[in-house]
Structures are given as structure tokens and as C-alpha cells.
Scaffold this motif. Structure first.
Motif, PDB file in Angstrom:
ATOM      1  N   MET A   1     -42.512 -29.771  51.296  1.00 40.45           N
ATOM      2  CA  MET A   1     -41.595 -30.497  50.445  1.00 40.45           C
ATOM      3  C   MET A   1     -40.438 -29.577  50.048  1.00 40.45           C
ATOM      4  SD  MET A   1     -42.535 -32.679  47.110  1.00 40.45           S
ATOM      5  CE  MET A   1     -41.533 -32.442  45.683  1.00 40.45           C
ATOM      6  N   MET A   2     -39.244 -30.104  50.126  1.00 36.46           N
ATOM      7  CA  MET A   2     -38.057 -29.317  49.826  1.00 36.46           C
ATOM      8  C   MET A   2     -37.909 -29.119  48.319  1.00 36.46           C
ATOM      9  SD  MET A   2     -34.210 -30.049  51.155  1.00 36.46           S
ATOM     10  CE  MET A   2     -33.910 -28.925  52.489  1.00 36.46           C
ATOM     11  N   SER A   3     -37.541 -27.928  47.934  1.00 32.75           N
ATOM     12  CA  SER A   3     -37.304 -27.601  46.536  1.00 32.75           C
ATOM     13  C   SER A   3     -35.830 -27.847  46.210  1.00 32.75           C
ATOM     14  CB  SER A   3     -37.642 -26.129  46.293  1.00 32.75           C
ATOM     15  OG  SER A   3     -37.011 -25.644  45.142  1.00 32.75           O
ATOM     16  N   ILE A   4     -35.541 -28.081  44.945  1.00 32.83           N
ATOM     17  CA  ILE A   4     -34.151 -28.230  44.516  1.00 32.83           C
ATOM     18  C   ILE A   4     -33.352 -26.983  44.874  1.00 32.83           C
ATOM     19  CG2 ILE A   4     -34.495 -27.369  42.167  1.00 32.83           C
ATOM     20  CD1 ILE A   4     -32.532 -29.547  41.254  1.00 32.83           C
ATOM     21  N   TYR A   5     -34.028 -25.839  44.910  1.00 33.72           N
ATOM     22  CA  TYR A   5     -33.351 -24.577  45.209  1.00 33.72           C
ATOM     23  C   TYR A   5     -33.003 -24.424  46.686  1.00 33.72           C
ATOM     24  CZ  TYR A   5     -34.830 -23.613  40.498  1.00 33.72           C
ATOM     25  OH  TYR A   5     -35.017 -23.696  39.143  1.00 33.72           O
ATOM     26  N   ASP A   6     -33.545 -25.288  47.530  1.00 34.14           N
ATOM     27  CA  ASP A   6     -33.192 -25.284  48.944  1.00 34.14           C
ATOM     28  C   ASP A   6     -31.931 -26.108  49.212  1.00 34.14           C
ATOM     29  OD1 ASP A   6     -35.421 -23.735  49.681  1.00 34.14           O
ATOM     30  OD2 ASP A   6     -36.690 -25.527  49.661  1.00 34.14           O
ATOM     31  N   MET A   7     -31.492 -26.855  48.209  1.00 33.91           N
ATOM     32  CA  MET A   7     -30.327 -27.726  48.368  1.00 33.91           C
ATOM     33  C   MET A   7     -29.046 -26.893  48.407  1.00 33.91           C
ATOM     34  SD  MET A   7     -31.622 -30.801  48.147  1.00 33.91           S
ATOM     35  CE  MET A   7     -33.237 -31.421  47.724  1.00 33.91           C
ATOM     36  N   LYS A   8     -28.126 -27.336  49.243  1.00 32.80           N
ATOM     37  CA  LYS A   8     -26.810 -26.697  49.317  1.00 32.80           C
ATOM     38  C   LYS A   8     -25.801 -27.620  48.637  1.00 32.80           C
ATOM     39  CE  LYS A   8     -27.400 -23.633  53.174  1.00 32.80           C
ATOM     40  NZ  LYS A   8     -27.866 -22.529  52.405  1.00 32.80           N
ATOM     41  N   VAL A   9     -24.935 -27.012  47.839  1.00 34.54           N
ATOM     42  CA  VAL A   9     -23.905 -27.749  47.110  1.00 34.54           C
ATOM     43  C   VAL A   9     -22.569 -27.051  47.345  1.00 34.54           C
ATOM     44  CG1 VAL A   9     -25.457 -28.676  45.340  1.00 34.54           C
ATOM     45  CG2 VAL A   9     -24.411 -26.437  45.005  1.00 34.54           C
ATOM     46  N   GLU A  10     -21.483 -27.779  47.130  1.00 33.83           N
ATOM     47  CA  GLU A  10     -20.172 -27.191  47.332  1.00 33.83           C
ATOM     48  C   GLU A  10     -19.454 -27.096  45.998  1.00 33.83           C
ATOM     49  OE1 GLU A  10     -16.530 -27.263  50.509  1.00 33.83           O
ATOM     50  OE2 GLU A  10     -18.107 -28.760  50.656  1.00 33.83           O
ATOM     51  N   SER A  11     -19.321 -25.861  45.520  1.00 34.59           N
ATOM     52  CA  SER A  11     -18.675 -25.648  44.233  1.00 34.59           C
ATOM     53  C   SER A  11     -17.164 -25.631  44.410  1.00 34.59           C
ATOM     54  CB  SER A  11     -19.152 -24.349  43.587  1.00 34.59           C
ATOM     55  OG  SER A  11     -18.621 -23.244  44.268  1.00 34.59           O
ATOM     56  N   MET A  12     -16.480 -25.712  43.295  1.00 30.98           N
ATOM     57  CA  MET A  12     -15.016 -25.702  43.323  1.00 30.98           C
ATOM     58  C   MET A  12     -14.484 -24.332  43.710  1.00 30.98           C
ATOM     59  SD  MET A  12     -13.930 -28.712  42.416  1.00 30.98           S
ATOM     60  CE  MET A  12     -14.388 -30.154  41.472  1.00 30.98           C
ATOM     61  N   ASP A  13     -15.220 -23.263  43.357  1.00 30.20           N
ATOM     62  CA  ASP A  13     -14.683 -21.925  43.572  1.00 30.20           C
ATOM     63  C   ASP A  13     -15.498 -21.036  44.506  1.00 30.20           C
ATOM     64  OD1 ASP A  13     -16.780 -21.721  41.795  1.00 30.20           O
ATOM     65  OD2 ASP A  13     -15.730 -20.462  40.364  1.00 30.20           O
ATOM     66  N   LYS A  14     -16.767 -21.357  44.748  1.00 26.97           N
ATOM     67  CA  LYS A  14     -17.614 -20.484  45.559  1.00 26.97           C
ATOM     68  C   LYS A  14     -17.913 -21.042  46.941  1.00 26.97           C
ATOM     69  CE  LYS A  14     -19.972 -18.378  41.658  1.00 26.97           C
ATOM     70  NZ  LYS A  14     -20.507 -19.006  40.483  1.00 26.97           N
ATOM     71  N   GLY A  15     -17.363 -22.199  47.276  1.00 24.90           N
ATOM     72  CA  GLY A  15     -17.667 -22.808  48.562  1.00 24.90           C
ATOM     73  C   GLY A  15     -19.085 -23.357  48.579  1.00 24.90           C
ATOM     74  N   LYS A  16     -19.620 -23.565  49.767  1.00 27.38           N
ATOM     75  CA  LYS A  16     -20.966 -24.131  49.911  1.00 27.38           C
ATOM     76  C   LYS A  16     -21.999 -23.033  49.718  1.00 27.38           C
ATOM     77  CE  LYS A  16     -23.120 -27.803  52.285  1.00 27.38           C
ATOM     78  NZ  LYS A  16     -22.681 -29.122  52.569  1.00 27.38           N
ATOM     79  N   HIS A  17     -22.963 -23.293  48.835  1.00 26.80           N
ATOM     80  CA  HIS A  17     -24.018 -22.318  48.593  1.00 26.80           C
ATOM     81  C   HIS A  17     -25.286 -23.025  48.133  1.00 26.80           C
ATOM     82  CE1 HIS A  17     -22.169 -22.784  44.591  1.00 26.80           C
ATOM     83  NE2 HIS A  17     -23.367 -22.528  44.141  1.00 26.80           N
ATOM     84  N   SER A  18     -26.354 -22.295  48.154  1.00 22.43           N
ATOM     85  CA  SER A  18     -27.658 -22.817  47.765  1.00 22.43           C
ATOM     86  C   SER A  18     -27.786 -22.843  46.244  1.00 22.43           C
ATOM     87  CB  SER A  18     -28.743 -21.920  48.357  1.00 22.43           C
ATOM     88  OG  SER A  18     -29.988 -22.205  47.796  1.00 22.43           O
ATOM     89  N   LEU A  19     -28.508 -23.808  45.745  1.00 21.05           N
ATOM     90  CA  LEU A  19     -28.815 -23.843  44.308  1.00 21.05           C
ATOM     91  C   LEU A  19     -29.767 -22.722  43.916  1.00 21.05           C
ATOM     92  CD1 LEU A  19     -29.049 -27.650  43.433  1.00 21.05           C
ATOM     93  CD2 LEU A  19     -27.376 -25.989  42.613  1.00 21.05           C
ATOM     94  N   ARG A  20     -30.210 -21.952  44.900  1.00 21.27           N
ATOM     95  CA  ARG A  20     -31.068 -20.802  44.607  1.00 21.27           C
ATOM     96  C   ARG A  20     -30.366 -19.837  43.641  1.00 21.27           C
ATOM     97  NH1 ARG A  20     -35.760 -20.524  46.327  1.00 21.27           N
ATOM     98  NH2 ARG A  20     -35.511 -21.826  48.145  1.00 21.27           N
ATOM     99  N   LEU A  21     -29.056 -19.899  43.589  1.00 16.33           N
ATOM    100  CA  LEU A  21     -28.264 -19.119  42.631  1.00 16.33           C
ATOM    101  C   LEU A  21     -28.747 -19.354  41.196  1.00 16.33           C
ATOM    102  CD1 LEU A  21     -25.401 -18.529  44.473  1.00 16.33           C
ATOM    103  CD2 LEU A  21     -24.531 -18.862  42.192  1.00 16.33           C
ATOM    104  N   TYR A  22     -29.280 -20.541  40.943  1.00 11.83           N
ATOM    105  CA  TYR A  22     -29.698 -20.931  39.590  1.00 11.83           C
ATOM    106  C   TYR A  22     -31.219 -20.911  39.413  1.00 11.83           C
ATOM    107  CZ  TYR A  22     -24.885 -22.452  39.495  1.00 11.83           C
ATOM    108  OH  TYR A  22     -23.509 -22.473  39.579  1.00 11.83           O
ATOM    109  N   GLU A  23     -31.934 -20.436  40.412  1.00 12.74           N
ATOM    110  CA  GLU A  23     -33.395 -20.424  40.348  1.00 12.74           C
ATOM    111  C   GLU A  23     -33.870 -19.652  39.120  1.00 12.74           C
ATOM    112  OE1 GLU A  23     -37.155 -19.883  43.371  1.00 12.74           O
ATOM    113  OE2 GLU A  23     -35.242 -18.957  43.893  1.00 12.74           O
ATOM    114  N   GLY A  24     -34.873 -20.202  38.447  1.00 11.08           N
ATOM    115  CA  GLY A  24     -35.425 -19.567  37.256  1.00 11.08           C
ATOM    116  C   GLY A  24     -34.714 -19.956  35.970  1.00 11.08           C
ATOM    117  N   ASN A  25     -33.685 -20.777  36.075  1.00 11.33           N
ATOM    118  CA  ASN A  25     -32.954 -21.247  34.904  1.00 11.33           C
ATOM    119  C   ASN A  25     -33.253 -22.718  34.654  1.00 11.33           C
ATOM    120  OD1 ASN A  25     -31.068 -18.933  34.186  1.00 11.33           O
ATOM    121  ND2 ASN A  25     -30.685 -19.152  36.379  1.00 11.33           N
ATOM    122  N   VAL A  26     -32.948 -23.174  33.461  1.00 12.54           N
ATOM    123  CA  VAL A  26     -33.044 -24.588  33.114  1.00 12.54           C
ATOM    124  C   VAL A  26     -31.684 -25.200  33.428  1.00 12.54           C
ATOM    125  CG1 VAL A  26     -33.345 -26.236  31.234  1.00 12.54           C
ATOM    126  CG2 VAL A  26     -34.762 -24.175  31.329  1.00 12.54           C
TER     127      VAL A  26
END
Length: 160
Positions: A1-26
Motif C-alpha cells: 500500500m502506498m504511503s502519503i510520503y510516496d506521493m509526488k507533488v509540485e510546489s510553487m518554488d521547489k518543483g516536483k518532489h516527494s511528500l517525504r520532505l514532510y515525513e514525521g510532521n503533522v
């Protein structure tokens, strides 16, 4: 099962990246729109972000133009508008499809993991999803739910 942290999103300033950047946070993930009647909630969302950021809390804003064209601004215009009008400094992402056949995988995951009223589909802008430090969806809030009313849930999540 895919974790939310495996999802890729496109930010306004950082380009496309994984939500793993926020892992461990609420996280409080919100679909936003500048011309929505609920846009004033951006003030309260910013206040919560400032109040709990040092405890590992992020508001993540995902503009959407799927509801009566309430986000007419171009991606590059949104951060400046949100900053000037509402003081927003929390992370914003490029316009996102939050329902329908082209739904973004993040919102597909969020809606599958949380119950809506009547159906799991997002019905309007400013639907909010509270995600725990482990990536699980703790709660879903309707667009009408004022962010101040969920502060106790945020406190509980950051203190876990």
C-alpha cells in the motif's frame, strides 16, 4: 500500500518532489481557492501554522479551480496574492485536481482514507485533511469547518 510520503507533488518554488520532505510532521492538507467564500479561512490556517510549526506542524495548500472557477489566478500569482491578502507563508502547491477522472493521486489517497458526508468525493474548496506524523489520515473536515474549531485536534496530533 502506498504511503502519503510516496506521493509526488509540485510546489510553487521547489518543483516536483516527494511528500517525504514532510515525513514525521503533522499535516493539514487543504484545497484552496482565492475567490471562494471560505478564503477568509486562510487567515486562521496561517495562524495555526505559525502557532504549531515549531512542534512539527505544516499547513499544505493545494489551489483548485474545480469548483465554479474560484481559482482564476495563474499558479505563479497565487503565492503573492495569498501573502498580500492573508499573510500566508505556509507551503503552496500548483493547481491540483482534487476530484474527477483526473484526480491527483494525493487527493485520491486522502479521499479513500477518510469518509465524507454522503460520498468520499471532495464537494467544495477548503476541505481539510489532518494527517498524523505516521502519514495516516486522522480526520477530515468540511469546508464549513472553521480552522479554529480543529485546533484541539492539531494539539493532540502534535503531542503524540
Amino acid at each position: 500500500m502506498m504511503s502519503i510520503y510516496d506521493m509526488k507533488v509540485e510546489s510553487m518554488d521547489k518543483g516536483k518532489h516527494s511528500l517525504r520532505l514532510y515525513e514525521g510532521n503533522v499535516l493539514l492538507i487543504v484545497n484552496t481557492a482565492s475567490k471562494c467564500g471560505f478564503a477568509s479561512q486562510l487567515n486562521a490556517l496561517q495562524t495555526l501554522y505559525e502557532r504549531y510549526q515549531e512542534q512539527g506542524f505544516y499547513v499544505l495548500g493545494f489551489p483548485s479551480n474545480q469548483f465554479m472557477n474560484q481559482e482564476p489566478l495563474r499558479d505563479e500569482e497565487i503565492p503573492e496574492h495569498f501573502q498580500e491578502k492573508y499573510g500566508v507563508t505556509f507551503p503552496l502547491f500548483k493547481k491540483t485536481m482534487v476530484r474527477g477522472k483526473d484526480i491527483d493521486p494525493l487527493f485520491q489517497h486522502l479521499t479513500e482514507e477518510s469518509k465524507g458526508v454522503g460520498s468520499n468525493k471532495i464537494k467544495w474548496n477548503f476541505t481539510k485533511f489532518l494527517v498524523g506524523r505516521d502519514g495516516t489520515v486522522l480526520n477530515r473536515y468540511s469546508p464549513k469547518t472553521d480552522p479554529d474549531k480543529i485546533e484541539s485536534d492539531i494539539q493532540e496530533a502534535v503531542n503524540r
